[in-house]
Design an enzyme around this catalytic site. Sequence first.
Site, PDB file in Angstrom:
ATOM      1  N   SER A  45     -12.498  15.923  -7.796  1.00  0.00           N
ATOM      2  CA  SER A  45     -12.125  14.632  -8.374  1.00  0.00           C
ATOM      3  C   SER A  45     -11.296  14.831  -9.638  1.00  0.00           C
ATOM      4  CB  SER A  45     -13.363  13.781  -8.662  1.00  0.00           C
ATOM      5  OG  SER A  45     -14.265  14.461  -9.501  1.00  0.00           O
ATOM      6  N   GLU A  46     -11.588  15.895 -10.414  1.00  0.00           N
ATOM      7  CA  GLU A  46     -10.759  16.239 -11.570  1.00  0.00           C
ATOM      8  C   GLU A  46     -10.699  17.749 -11.780  1.00  0.00           C
ATOM      9  OE1 GLU A  46     -11.924  11.999 -12.630  1.00  0.00           O
ATOM     10  OE2 GLU A  46     -13.160  13.766 -12.223  1.00  0.00           O
ATOM     11  N   THR A  47      -9.591  18.184 -12.364  1.00  0.00           N
ATOM     12  CA  THR A  47      -9.405  19.549 -12.854  1.00  0.00           C
ATOM     13  C   THR A  47      -8.880  19.436 -14.276  1.00  0.00           C
ATOM     14  OG1 THR A  47      -8.924  20.458 -10.662  1.00  0.00           O
ATOM     15  CG2 THR A  47      -8.104  21.695 -12.546  1.00  0.00           C
TER      16      THR A  47
END
Length: 300
Positions: A45-47
């Site tokens: 979902s995020e990096t």
Amino acid sequence: MKYDFYILDVFSSASFGGNQLAVLPEASGISVSGMQKIAREFNFSETTFVFPPKDNKATARVRIFTPQNEMDFAGHPTIGTACALVFGNHVKTKEITLEENIGLIRVSVEADGDFLKGTLSNETPLAQPEEAPNLDALADVLSVDSEDVIEAFYAGVGIDFCYVRLRSREAVDKCQINRAALVEFDKNAWSSILFFFAGDIEEGSELYARMVAPLMGVDEDPATGSAVAALVGIAASRRELKDGTIQMSVIQGAKMGRISHMQANAICKNGSLVSVGVGGPAVVTATGKIKVSKEWLDTP
């Protein structure tokens, strides 16, 4: 060129729970298009990508990318990044100030057995428009009976959400997104990022929640710290911003098999909301290196 990375499960004290995050602790030299490419490769979902700070009050600068775009702020990436920096000895303090697009966010990190625990503090003013979502429209979006929808409202501290309180945990679990109805709802909505939950919005309560944002490419999120932070701010507002601290807990991700546990707090002083915060455990599940070709690096 090769860059170190960590993979963490945030808001979980054991591997393979909570919300996944990839962190590149020393990302200098990677271009914006390169960061987006890497985020798409990890497909979490995020990096996050860590750089030297521009603000001398900050410990580090952090940029947050979903597989589709950059975000100004998000809860679990902020907490997970701080925990990764402590885990890898990239910082000498456990009281960390991260410079994000939204501004400075403080994170306190502590060791707790086999995992780390991070708690962020966000002083961004709570945004809440006067307009309220239509309850019948949201019942259609969530594919539940109108009687299952108790209330709905908009709010945010960096990311705007549409909150829907449902009658029971069973109602939360049975929700299925009607995409056509969501597209129609989105035409006039302050936000179509849906955080739906069961439980009372008050001191000491435990909420059971899910979050979906299919129009942003997020079918479901196992933990949404930014939503929880704003929600505890709403709880403080509903008790007329009485001085002191209000606390709540939130369970999310159970329906996905990635259960997450979040602790939220809001601090009020002199009749004003001073800050909202959210915290929880994080565990490092993998470390490694990723090769970044020259085309994804900034030219000197």
